[in-house]
Design a protein around this motif. Sequence first.
Motif, PDB file in Angstrom:
ATOM      1  N   VAL A 251       0.706  -1.204  -0.100  1.00 31.55           N
ATOM      2  CA  VAL A 251      -0.168   0.078   0.014  1.00 31.55           C
ATOM      3  C   VAL A 251       0.885   1.111  -0.106  1.00 31.55           C
ATOM      4  O   VAL A 251       0.546   2.218  -0.899  1.00 31.55           O
ATOM      5  CB  VAL A 251      -0.997   0.057   1.181  1.00 31.55           C
ATOM      6  CG1 VAL A 251      -1.654   1.325   1.336  1.00 31.55           C
ATOM      7  CG2 VAL A 251      -1.792  -1.141   1.034  1.00 31.55           C
ATOM      8  N   PRO A 252       1.789   1.514   0.791  1.00 30.02           N
ATOM      9  CA  PRO A 252       2.706   2.634   0.800  1.00 30.02           C
ATOM     10  C   PRO A 252       3.496   2.829  -0.465  1.00 30.02           C
ATOM     11  O   PRO A 252       3.221   3.873  -1.031  1.00 30.02           O
ATOM     12  CB  PRO A 252       3.568   2.529   1.957  1.00 30.02           C
ATOM     13  CG  PRO A 252       3.013   1.438   2.927  1.00 30.02           C
ATOM     14  CD  PRO A 252       2.118   0.753   1.877  1.00 30.02           C
TER      15      PRO A 252
ATOM     16  N   ILE B 233       0.800   4.128  -3.178  1.00 29.04           N
ATOM     17  CA  ILE B 233       0.392   5.476  -2.858  1.00 29.04           C
ATOM     18  C   ILE B 233       1.614   6.499  -3.516  1.00 29.04           C
ATOM     19  O   ILE B 233       1.155   7.363  -4.089  1.00 29.04           O
ATOM     20  CB  ILE B 233       0.015   5.881  -1.481  1.00 29.04           C
ATOM     21  CG1 ILE B 233      -1.290   4.918  -0.951  1.00 29.04           C
ATOM     22  CG2 ILE B 233      -0.090   7.279  -0.959  1.00 29.04           C
ATOM     23  CD1 ILE B 233      -1.530   4.967   0.680  1.00 29.04           C
ATOM     24  N   LEU B 234       2.801   6.044  -3.220  1.00 31.98           N
ATOM     25  CA  LEU B 234       3.862   6.932  -3.683  1.00 31.98           C
ATOM     26  C   LEU B 234       3.958   6.810  -5.031  1.00 31.98           C
ATOM     27  O   LEU B 234       4.125   7.987  -5.608  1.00 31.98           O
ATOM     28  CB  LEU B 234       5.160   6.256  -3.012  1.00 31.98           C
ATOM     29  CG  LEU B 234       6.459   7.259  -3.620  1.00 31.98           C
ATOM     30  CD1 LEU B 234       6.290   8.679  -3.035  1.00 31.98           C
ATOM     31  CD2 LEU B 234       7.701   6.482  -3.016  1.00 31.98           C
TER      32      LEU B 234
ATOM     33  N   LEU C 295       1.484   6.348  -7.159  1.00 28.75           N
ATOM     34  CA  LEU C 295       0.269   7.044  -7.670  1.00 28.75           C
ATOM     35  C   LEU C 295       0.579   8.616  -7.843  1.00 28.75           C
ATOM     36  O   LEU C 295       0.172   9.447  -8.703  1.00 28.75           O
ATOM     37  CB  LEU C 295      -0.895   6.848  -6.936  1.00 28.75           C
ATOM     38  CG  LEU C 295      -1.648   5.346  -7.454  1.00 28.75           C
ATOM     39  CD1 LEU C 295      -2.853   5.191  -6.667  1.00 28.75           C
ATOM     40  CD2 LEU C 295      -1.991   5.300  -8.970  1.00 28.75           C
ATOM     41  N   SER C 296       1.030   9.065  -6.788  1.00 25.20           N
ATOM     42  CA  SER C 296       1.631  10.369  -6.534  1.00 25.20           C
ATOM     43  C   SER C 296       2.720  10.815  -7.376  1.00 25.20           C
ATOM     44  O   SER C 296       2.462  11.966  -7.880  1.00 25.20           O
ATOM     45  CB  SER C 296       2.192  10.662  -5.061  1.00 25.20           C
ATOM     46  OG  SER C 296       1.130  10.235  -4.049  1.00 25.20           O
TER      47      SER C 296
ATOM     48  N   VAL D 203       1.518  -0.460  -7.895  1.00 27.53           N
ATOM     49  CA  VAL D 203       0.038  -0.779  -8.039  1.00 27.53           C
ATOM     50  C   VAL D 203      -0.613  -1.966  -8.772  1.00 27.53           C
ATOM     51  O   VAL D 203      -1.626  -2.384  -8.052  1.00 27.53           O
ATOM     52  CB  VAL D 203      -0.435   0.606  -8.855  1.00 27.53           C
ATOM     53  CG1 VAL D 203      -1.963   0.587  -9.332  1.00 27.53           C
ATOM     54  CG2 VAL D 203       0.038   1.939  -8.223  1.00 27.53           C
TER      55      VAL D 203
END
Length: 654
Positions: free
Chosen positions: A229-230, A233-234, A236-237, A533
């Motif tokens: 998950v971390p 998220i990174l 996608l950012s 992802v």
Amino acid sequence: MTALKYLGATTTGPGWTKVSCPCCMSERVEPLVLVKLGAKVRPETKRWLIRLIGAPQKDGGAALLAHPGEDATGDIIVVSAPRCALLQATEELGLCKPYRNGDMEAFSYNDRDNFENSDNIEAFLTLAERQYIVKHELDGLRAQRDQKIPGLPDSFVLHQRDSIWAKLGSAGVIVDMIPLHNQDKLKELSKAWYSGNQLAQPLDLVNGYFGGSVAFYFSFLDFYTWSLVPPAILALSITCFSGRYFSILFISISSGLVLSGHMIQAVFSMIWSTVVMELWKRRSASLSYRWGTLNLAERFAEPRPGFHGELGVNPVTGRAEPLFPGWRRDLRMALVSVPVVGLFLVLVVLGMACFYWAEAHVQQLHKHWDSLLSQAILYVPSVLHIVYTNMLATVYRTAAQSLTEYENHREESSFDNHLTAKVLVFTFFNFFAVLFHIAFVKQDVALLRKRLASLLLVSQVVNQVTEVVIPYLVDRFISAPTRAEREDDPQEDKFRNQSKLPAFPGLFSEYIELLVQFGYLSLFSCVYPLTAVLLLINNVTEIRTDAYKICKLFRKPFIPPVANMGVWQIAFEVLSFVSVMSNCWLLLLSPQLQELCQQGKMNSTNILMLAVLVEVSRRLMKSLVTNKCKIIMHACSPFYLLPLCVFPACAPLS
């Protein structure tokens, strides 16, 4: 025959062999294991085998309970185990169980009354442990003297210390042996595991029903999936804001270093891979303690069933058993195994050369055509090479199994370790050689990004089709109709239906898939941030599909008690170690660093300072996770920095 109708029978009733120990007398007997006999096995051979299974150990038997099924002419024997036999085997296997003071202690048969639930065997031992103990006792049967077996030709003789079970298997008397499903427990597990919408894994239920190896795999898969998950998220950012926000961030080094998404992802991957493995080791130890396998007692194992050699006296045990000199095993490994493994590695290099040749040609084709079709054709070499590597991996796995059998290892653990080592060496070379060559030799970030994207997409589609879709279709339309059963069918027929399922292939392919995933993410994700992802999406479905497969599509496997993931955990730690060097090198390929180097604003000292900063951060995180002291002294080890001093790209910077 109604003795098996409701998974229970009186021990003194017809069918089941008798028990002599008063404490083992029970109203009901739980069928644990099904032994499938050959079609031509005669009734006298079956009766002899049942007597052998039920005979006391001092007389050369297994001291278990056996039931002939419908009658003496049937092709099955159902096996269970009395309480005392299970407790004695628990001590022999070195299992830990809750003591009366609440601590986990190594079980002792003489002190059994002080262990919790020792009088309730179903609460004391899990179903997986009870079934493995039955297999352990049957595999351990050894002939006490030379003897002939009733119903078999006179040429078939059991010699002293022969493995009875292996010998009967080679003669076609025993065709198969499978642990039996408990349908009520299976339904409960299925409902809590993959049938509902719950996110948590019922790990204690999985361990109790399928055993430690399966439970550790699903625990790691669950832990690894959440840990994605971390980085997702990174990723996608970075993808959303790349070129707008990340490009204007600066670190105040003397040369004014631009911090890009590429560099952020590389540093994060190094720290992430270390922290994940350290946290997993803590979770693994906690689960192992809870399941009573943290401190499995060392024991001198019996030779595995496939081991063969000349009969002699074991210098350790003083017993007669097959002996095989270690130098002959080493010779076989040196003269046969190593060259064959080397041949497969040459085939990997050959496939890589063909990939580069095809890649160069489609690039030329795209320059001439410059169309949507030619742009799509650019991915054809990567797709074909991925299919080639997967096919080669399948063939190699069969070859590795045969090579390890030929090496003739005495213990099961030695066999498994050598087989796994062969597969790991080839897997690392087969799946990562092209990526390392592109990154370290060709230094082509665009090609590396395209290759990684192709690998992720094609591999996941192939894995889902081969591991889920095809087995489900085969089971649904080919196998299931032949296993159709009704509520009032005899229990023996229901047991036979379980034997018609394909054998569980083990967790090799699942661990290989996770290892390759972990390598893609920790080693190269900085060039393709969406790696995390895609892996997260894949693994969310992987948990449920793997659970469905093991519950519905395969036979229930025998699983020995284990303390952790074994050699697989070492493999993940090695990848975590390699990720530091890989990402440090990929940092040098960052456009910002390349530009600064070309402008002369950054020299080798700056790069070494950056590498030291990254390595100190990584080791600091590892020390914080493992509660270690002396962080600064341990953190500044220059080991990982040595490759930076010899990389060709650093030469112009000095």
